[in-house]
Design a protein around this motif. Structure first.
Motif, mmCIF file in Angstrom:
data_model
loop_
_atom_site.group_PDB
_atom_site.id
_atom_site.type_symbol
_atom_site.label_atom_id
_atom_site.label_comp_id
_atom_site.label_asym_id
_atom_site.label_seq_id
_atom_site.Cartn_x
_atom_site.Cartn_y
_atom_site.Cartn_z
ATOM 1 N N ILE A 62 8.697 19.213 9.869
ATOM 2 C CA ILE A 62 8.859 20.588 10.381
ATOM 3 C C ILE A 62 7.541 21.059 11.021
ATOM 4 O O ILE A 62 7.537 21.645 12.111
ATOM 5 N N ILE A 63 6.434 20.753 10.326
ATOM 6 C CA ILE A 63 5.127 21.171 10.867
ATOM 7 C C ILE A 63 4.854 20.485 12.210
ATOM 8 O O ILE A 63 4.483 21.126 13.192
ATOM 9 N N TYR A 64 5.070 19.177 12.245
ATOM 10 C CA TYR A 64 4.814 18.433 13.492
ATOM 11 C C TYR A 64 5.709 18.919 14.632
ATOM 12 O O TYR A 64 5.258 19.082 15.766
ATOM 13 N N VAL A 65 6.992 19.129 14.317
ATOM 14 C CA VAL A 65 7.927 19.570 15.362
ATOM 15 C C VAL A 65 7.528 20.956 15.876
ATOM 16 O O VAL A 65 7.584 21.226 17.086
ATOM 17 N N THR A 66 7.089 21.816 14.949
ATOM 18 C CA THR A 66 6.676 23.161 15.356
ATOM 19 C C THR A 66 5.474 23.096 16.307
ATOM 20 O O THR A 66 5.466 23.750 17.356
ATOM 21 N N ASP B 92 11.807 14.209 -3.968
ATOM 22 C CA ASP B 92 10.492 14.808 -3.662
ATOM 23 C C ASP B 92 9.883 14.176 -2.420
ATOM 24 O O ASP B 92 9.330 14.859 -1.557
ATOM 25 N N TYR B 93 9.997 12.842 -2.373
ATOM 26 C CA TYR B 93 9.421 12.121 -1.232
ATOM 27 C C TYR B 93 10.076 12.544 0.076
ATOM 28 O O TYR B 93 9.393 12.829 1.066
ATOM 29 N N VAL B 94 11.418 12.606 0.061
ATOM 30 C CA VAL B 94 12.162 12.981 1.279
ATOM 31 C C VAL B 94 11.820 14.419 1.685
ATOM 32 O O VAL B 94 11.547 14.698 2.854
ATOM 33 N N ARG B 95 11.775 15.299 0.676
ATOM 34 C CA ARG B 95 11.480 16.710 0.971
ATOM 35 C C ARG B 95 10.078 16.870 1.569
ATOM 36 O O ARG B 95 9.878 17.599 2.535
ATOM 37 N N TRP B 96 9.136 16.180 0.968
ATOM 38 C CA TRP B 96 7.740 16.277 1.441
ATOM 39 C C TRP B 96 7.632 15.817 2.900
ATOM 40 O O TRP B 96 6.967 16.443 3.720
ATOM 41 N N LYS C 243 0.835 -1.203 0.000
ATOM 42 C CA LYS C 243 0.000 0.000 0.000
ATOM 43 C C LYS C 243 0.875 1.262 0.000
ATOM 44 O O LYS C 243 0.714 2.145 -0.829
ATOM 45 N N GLU C 244 1.793 1.276 0.959
ATOM 46 C CA GLU C 244 2.657 2.448 1.104
ATOM 47 C C GLU C 244 3.674 2.523 -0.036
ATOM 48 O O GLU C 244 3.983 3.614 -0.524
ATOM 49 N N ASP C 245 4.167 1.343 -0.423
ATOM 50 C CA ASP C 245 5.175 1.322 -1.500
ATOM 51 C C ASP C 245 4.602 1.871 -2.798
ATOM 52 O O ASP C 245 5.273 2.630 -3.507
ATOM 53 N N ILE C 246 3.379 1.487 -3.100
ATOM 54 C CA ILE C 246 2.752 1.954 -4.342
ATOM 55 C C ILE C 246 2.497 3.461 -4.255
ATOM 56 O O ILE C 246 2.688 4.191 -5.219
ATOM 57 N N TYR C 247 2.107 3.894 -3.065
ATOM 58 C CA TYR C 247 1.918 5.342 -2.862
ATOM 59 C C TYR C 247 3.243 6.085 -3.051
ATOM 60 O O TYR C 247 3.304 7.129 -3.699
ATOM 61 N N MET C 248 4.318 5.502 -2.481
ATOM 62 C CA MET C 248 5.636 6.134 -2.579
ATOM 63 C C MET C 248 6.164 6.158 -4.007
ATOM 64 O O MET C 248 6.960 7.029 -4.373
ATOM 65 N N SER C 249 5.735 5.189 -4.802
ATOM 66 C CA SER C 249 6.254 5.109 -6.177
ATOM 67 C C SER C 249 5.792 6.294 -7.033
ATOM 68 O O SER C 249 6.302 6.506 -8.125
ATOM 69 N N LYS C 250 4.839 7.045 -6.519
ATOM 70 C CA LYS C 250 4.375 8.225 -7.268
ATOM 71 C C LYS C 250 5.393 9.368 -7.198
ATOM 72 O O LYS C 250 5.334 10.309 -7.951
ATOM 73 N N TYR C 251 6.283 9.287 -6.222
ATOM 74 C CA TYR C 251 7.261 10.369 -6.006
ATOM 75 C C TYR C 251 8.649 9.960 -6.488
ATOM 76 O O TYR C 251 8.992 8.782 -6.476
#
Lengths: 138, 492
Positions: free
Chosen positions: A44-48, A34-38, A22-30
């Motif tokens: 950053i949002i969560y830590v903030t 891009d994936y790492v940056r996203w 499930k996750e792998d197929i989702y990740m294959s879109k990036y």
């Protein structure tokens, strides 16, 4: 008649799709970057949010002190200190995320390559079945 | 050891059969224990502390993902505390948010560990969880374990400071409770020490179990139990953690034994059969160490009575059954009717299922005739009748080869019949008209050979995969069993 080999391969694929797939197929879109940056942006949002909540709790915890020393606190240095902590925390989390999400993406691609290989095999078996069917019809 | 392995196999079989219900039952039990413990610890709201509410939450949680269940528990705690102090309830929610943002979102799939840790700490047996997590998971589980420890001490702090609702309501300064509750966590060195010890246990077990040596899993469990024992004894010298040296040692050992048992069920390895091989390809030189897993099939004996053509009387058949009973063989209650059934089936062959009764030559001839008829636009050739089959030599020989006793073999591929002294029914007349039957102990008789006619076929579980396609049609007729003589040849 049921093709046992095909059934076995399809079961393998279905199990993979149900879990890691499930996750792998989702990740294959990036792309990897891009994936790492996203994910770093999300971190950053969560830590903030977490940092603000933590600071709020800390502020309430020391509320009496702050009220007593309201006019003696050096707000500039206090603010710089808080900002310094925030940047340090962010740097640690970004570093961890960069390493872990890169590794995660790599592992995911390896799994996905195997998955596509199995899909190819299933495709071949399907073609074979179709050819046999055509032959029988003929 | 073999008995243990057989028990393991049986347990796995039972689990596989009833997996859905067992998983739900375990979830229900686990969440019920967790919610019940919460209800007993924090009971500021009488309505929410009711048994019915706990039961409802348990049932709902059993069908939710673990991470959502953790959120449900957090909200349950917050609602309970809201009756006493809204500020503390808000604090719980904010702390949960902080924990999620900083830690839990990286280990969201380990929600059950977060719930299990305070539950086990309440029962004074938390040592088993870090060992098992180190054994079967990755060091990321340090996060849920530490969060669980935090939750335990936080709840303990709340109950220690906020004894009754009235007491809280009567207090002048609501911040007093807030500060004292946070103090119970922030200044709690025992909590930090517990987190460190459990983290060390997880990491130590994980490292040792990945070392390339024999019995690494068992050694890692011992290391984990030892680490927790030493860690908590050191802790005891400094802090009051409410447990004695004896109980720490005892429960650490018990936890180690539980972990070994779980490991035995999960992956029993046969170190004596370790293979170390070296080979190379264009890019690498490989050093491979392969440890085989122990697999023992359970000693399950099924005797399937197969249709035979007999002229024997009912009395003779009952006599056969009595022989079977004497030799310790479980038998089918409608065995006595097998002769009659045999006659019926043989006399009226089913369109699809009687091909095993034909010889290969006959079958090929029939197929070719049918194919040629099709091309010529003629009506399909009639299938050879059972009367033809009876008089045919190869058919008789083939039928006589079929010796059917179904069994599940042990590791040594010993047949169930040989091990248990089960009887095999045999037809004394080989492909001829004489069809008297008698029972005999399979363990004392040769199982191969075309001399004897048959009523049963011996087959091990491992022989399933060896059943050749050639005999698929005969399998259908004989209840899906391959001939033992052929399948045993395919075994290594």
């Amino acid at each position: 008649m049921v093709n046992t080999q095909k059934t076995r391969l399809m079961t393998k694929c279905a199990i993979y799709e149900k879990h890691a797939g499930k996750e792998d197929i989702y990740m294959s879109k990036y792309f990897k970057a891009d994936y790492v940056r996203w994910n770093i942006v999300k971190t950053i949002i969560y830590v903030t949010i977490g940092y603000l909540a933590l600071w709020g709790m800390y502020f309430l915890y020391n509320l009496n002190e702050y009220i007593e020393q309201a006019f003696m606190i050096d707000y500039k240095s206090y603010g710089m200190k808080m900002l310094g902590f925030y940047i340090a925390l962010l740097a640690i989390y970004i570093g961890i995320c960069w390493i872990s999400y890169s590794a995660k993406y790599r592992r995911s691609r390896a799994r996905l390559a195997k998955y596509y290989k199995v899909l190819g095999k299933i495709n071949k078996l399907n073609e074979k079945d179709e050819r046999l069917k055509d032959l029988e019809d003929y | 050891m073999t008995q243990l392995l057989e028990i393991r196999t049986k347990l796995i079989e039972i689990y596989q059969k009833t997996e859905t219900y067992v998983v739900i039952a375990f979830k229900l039990l686990f969440y019920f224990l967790a919610f019940n413990a919460l209800r007993k610890t924090i009971h500021y709201n009488a309505r929410l502390s009711g048994f019915a509410v706990v039961l409802c939450l348990t049932v709902i949680s059993a069908f939710l993902p673990p991470s959502i269940t953790v959120a449900v528990m957090v909200f349950y705690i917050a609602l309970q505390l809201y009756s006493a102090s809204p500020l503390i309830a808000a604090t719980v929610l904010v702390i949960a948010l902080i924990l999620f943002c900083f830690f839990l979102r990286f280990a969201s799939s380990y929600g059950n560990a977060v719930i299990a840790m305070p539950l086990l700490m309440g029962m004074k047996i938390p040592y088993v969880l870090p060992i098992c997590l180190g054994l079967f998971s990755t060091p990321i589980t340090v996060i849920p374990v530490c969060v669980g420890v935090f939750a335990y001490y936080f709840l303990k702090g709340i109950t220690a400071n906020m004894i009754t609702v009235e007491q809280v309501a009567a207090a002048d300064n609501p911040f007093g409770f807030y500060i004292s509750v946070l103090d119970s966590v922030v200044k709690n060195e025992a909590m930090l020490a517990s987190m460190i010890v459990f983290s060390l246990v997880i990491v130590a077990v994980y490292i040792v179990r990945n070392i390339k040596m024999d019995y690494s899993f068992e050694i890692s469990v011992a290391v984990g139990a030892g680490t927790s024992m030493i860690g908590f004894i050191i802790m005891m010298l400094r802090y009051d953690i409410g447990v004695g040296v004896f109980s720490v040692c005892l429960f650490s050992v018990i936890s180690g034994l539980i972990a070994v048992a779980v490991n035995f069920i999960y992956r029993p390895l046969f170190y004596a059969g370790t293979e170390q091989v070296q080979f190379e390809d264009d890019y690498y030189y490989y050093y491979v160490k392969a440890v085989p897993k122990i697999k023992v099939a359970g000693s399950k004996i099924n005797v399937r009575h197969v249709v035979t053509r007999r002229t024997s009387t009912m009395d003779e058949d009952f006599g056969d059954e009595l022989d079977d009973v004497d030799s310790g063989l479980a038998f089918n209650s409608d065995n006595a009717l097998s002769g009659a059934k045999g006659r019926v089936l043989a006399g009226e062959p089913d369109e699809d299922e009687d091909w095993d009764e034909l010889s290969d030559m006959e079958y090929k001839a029939y197929r070719s005739t049918r194919a040629s008829d099709r091309t010529n636009g003629l009506k399909t050739a009639k299938k050879p009748s059972s009367a033809v089959k009876e008089s045919d030599g190869p058919v008789s020989a083939r039928r006589s080869e079929r010796r059917i006793v179904k069994g599940n073999t042990g590791s040594a591929r010993q047949t169930a019949a040989e091990r248990n002294g089960a009887a095999v029914r045999k037809n004394s007349a080989a492909g001829s008209d004489a069809r008297g039957t008698q029972a005999a102990e399979a363990g004392r008789r040769p199982l191969g050979g075309a001399k004897h006619g048959s009523a049963a076929d011996v087959r091990g579980a491992s022989d399933k995969r060896n059943a050749s396609k050639k005999h698929a049609s005969s399998d259908r007729y004989s209840g899906g069993y391959a001939r033992r003589s052929e399948s045993s040849e395919d075994d290594f």
